[in-house]
Design a protein around this motif. Structure first.
Motif: not given
Length: 189
Positions: A6-8, A48-50, A97-98, A184-185
């Motif tokens: 999930i998004p962090a 990007f953070a998950y 992610l890549g 946020r994304g």
């Protein structure tokens, strides 16, 4: 409950950072003079953070952040249960992610790992990263690290043909060409 990516959020990353497995704590301790779980979590929300959730509990944080145009830094750390999340994170790295990072115009993505952290070194290899060099004395107490990277030419999971068409759209995402940060994304960015 299965593994979910999930998004962090600041809350989840702070929890993970407060409960780091020893290998990750050692790696962070020798790179940062002063840190706290909240500061580490806040820093990780750039780019990007998950979070990998296992049985509804946040167990690992990972992502990538742009350092300058075209150069990104990949990161990950987790709790003692992170090992159970690695297969799902690996699949997500290759499928989501890549391609996200490539679509933002990355030419190079770097990751550094403490030379004594054999698990991290093996995982970086499985993620397709190339070990570039030993960084002697890179840690604040003289610890050795290894530098790994992925370059556009070496991305076997992100064909250049797939990224070139999306780079222009990504550059229009906001005034800096960054799109939205992880919290946020979403995975659809």
């Amino acid at each position: 409950m299965p593994l979910r990516i999930i998004p962090a959020t600041l809350r989840d990353l702070s929890y993970i950072a407060a409960n780091l497995r020893p290998e990750d704590r050692a790696e962070i301790d020798c790179q940062l003079d002063h840190w706290s779980p909240a500061l580490l979590a806040l820093t990780a929300l750039q780019g990007f953070a998950y979070v990998a959730e296992l049985d509804g509990n946040p167990e690992a944080g990972f992502g990538a952040a742009e350092q300058r145009g075209g150069l990104w830094i990949a990161w990950s750390w987790g709790t003692r249960r992170m090992r159970r999340c690695v297969p799902g994170i690996t699949a997500f790295f290759h499928t989501v992610l890549g391609p996200q990072v490539a679509a933002r115009g990355a030419w190079r993505v770097e990751a550094r790992a403490l030379a004594a952290n054999r698990l991290a070194l093996r995982w970086l290899g499985r993620l397709g990263a190339t070990q570039r060099s030993l960084l002697p004395g890179y840690g604040r107490n003289g610890e050795d690290f290894f530098l790994y990277d992925w370059t556009r030419e070496g991305w076997n999971h992100v064909p250049v043909s797939k990224t070139t068409g999306t780079e222009a759209a990504a550059a229009d995402a906001d005034s800096r060409g960054q799109g939205h940060a992880g919290a946020r994304g979403g995975a659809a960015d």
